[in-house]
Each structure stands twice: as structure tokens, then as C-alpha cells.
Design a protein around this motif. Sequence first.
Motif, PDB file in Angstrom:
ATOM      1  N   ALA A  61       0.830  -1.207   0.000  1.00 30.54           N
ATOM      2  CA  ALA A  61       0.000   0.000   0.000  1.00 30.54           C
ATOM      3  C   ALA A  61       0.866   1.260   0.000  1.00 30.54           C
ATOM      4  CB  ALA A  61      -0.904  -0.003   1.237  1.00 30.54           C
ATOM      5  N   LYS A  62       0.297   2.340  -0.504  1.00 32.56           N
ATOM      6  CA  LYS A  62       0.956   3.640  -0.480  1.00 32.56           C
ATOM      7  C   LYS A  62       1.307   3.984   0.969  1.00 32.56           C
ATOM      8  CE  LYS A  62       0.164   8.374  -1.988  1.00 32.56           C
ATOM      9  NZ  LYS A  62       0.086   9.288  -0.902  1.00 32.56           N
ATOM     10  N   ASP A  63       2.439   4.633   1.151  1.00 34.67           N
ATOM     11  CA  ASP A  63       2.940   5.088   2.453  1.00 34.67           C
ATOM     12  C   ASP A  63       3.471   3.971   3.350  1.00 34.67           C
ATOM     13  OD1 ASP A  63       2.458   7.759   1.836  1.00 34.67           O
ATOM     14  OD2 ASP A  63       0.416   7.683   2.636  1.00 34.67           O
ATOM     15  N   THR A  64       3.543   2.732   2.846  1.00 35.44           N
ATOM     16  CA  THR A  64       4.155   1.650   3.618  1.00 35.44           C
ATOM     17  C   THR A  64       5.645   1.921   3.726  1.00 35.44           C
ATOM     18  OG1 THR A  64       2.540   0.045   2.803  1.00 35.44           O
ATOM     19  CG2 THR A  64       4.587  -0.844   3.716  1.00 35.44           C
ATOM     20  N   ALA A 120      -0.535   7.097 -10.590  1.00 41.18           N
ATOM     21  CA  ALA A 120      -1.507   6.397 -11.429  1.00 41.18           C
ATOM     22  C   ALA A 120      -0.895   5.207 -12.160  1.00 41.18           C
ATOM     23  CB  ALA A 120      -2.119   7.368 -12.426  1.00 41.18           C
ATOM     24  N   ASP A 121       0.322   5.371 -12.662  1.00 39.87           N
ATOM     25  CA  ASP A 121       0.908   4.311 -13.484  1.00 39.87           C
ATOM     26  C   ASP A 121       2.280   3.844 -13.006  1.00 39.87           C
ATOM     27  OD1 ASP A 121       2.130   6.702 -14.069  1.00 39.87           O
ATOM     28  OD2 ASP A 121       2.346   6.285 -16.196  1.00 39.87           O
TER      29      ASP A 121
END
Length: 134
Positions: A61-64, A120-121
Motif C-alpha cells: 500500500a501507499k505510504d508503507t 496512477a501508473d
Amino acid sequence: MKKTVILATALSLFISGAALANTQDKEGTKTEHTTCTAKNHKCGNHQAITATTAEGVQKLAKDTRVKLSGYIIKSESENKYQFKDDTGTLTVNIDRHNWGSLSMNPEEKVEIYGKVEKKADSVIVDVKRIAKEK
């Protein structure tokens, strides 16, 4: 009495250390419960850091917060570099102040501590600390 207090204190430290022990999930991603020591970075104490691979970062996940071990093989732009380990490659963002006085070549193994950034990509690790692996 003092021996009992000292023994109780030592035992409680041992037990709390065991509670913060490393854990590992079914996919082999290891989570270390540790204190972030990166300079110029407000990360707080006792945040879980996931020891993973270039391939494993894609699933996080983002921010891991992550720890990677591998090689910086080339520069892509001013702060962006190509990181490589046994599972593949990954773009990492390393700001100039995080390099400090460290210099290295593509054959030297490094440890990277950073945070997963997802666009996004693309998936990038924003590096907070880098060091030559011992």
C-alpha cells in the motif's frame, strides 16, 4: 529487594522486546517493528518497516515503510535512480541530502529505508536513508 526490582525490570524489557519481534506473512514479506533513525525525517517511533524486494513493493500500500537490499545501478534523472535486487528493478527517489557523503558504484550493495509512493501508473520508493550494506 533491589535484586527483585532489577530482575523484574529486566524481565519486562525482555518480554516487551519479544512483543516487538519480527513477523512474516505467507508471501515471505518480513515486517520489522523498529524505530526509524533517518536524519531529517519525522517518522516517529516504533513504526513497522516491511523488509521486501523490488517485486514485493509493487503489492504494498501507499505510504508503507520499507527496507530494501540491493544495488543502485543507474541514474534516471536528478533524484531518480534504478534500484535492482534478485527479483527485479524499481525506481527510487533519493534526495541529495540523503546521500550525505556516501559515494558508491553499481557493484556495491546498499540498504535503503523509505516509503512507497504510488502514482496512477508507477510505484516509486521515496528514500529516507541509504547506506552501504555491511
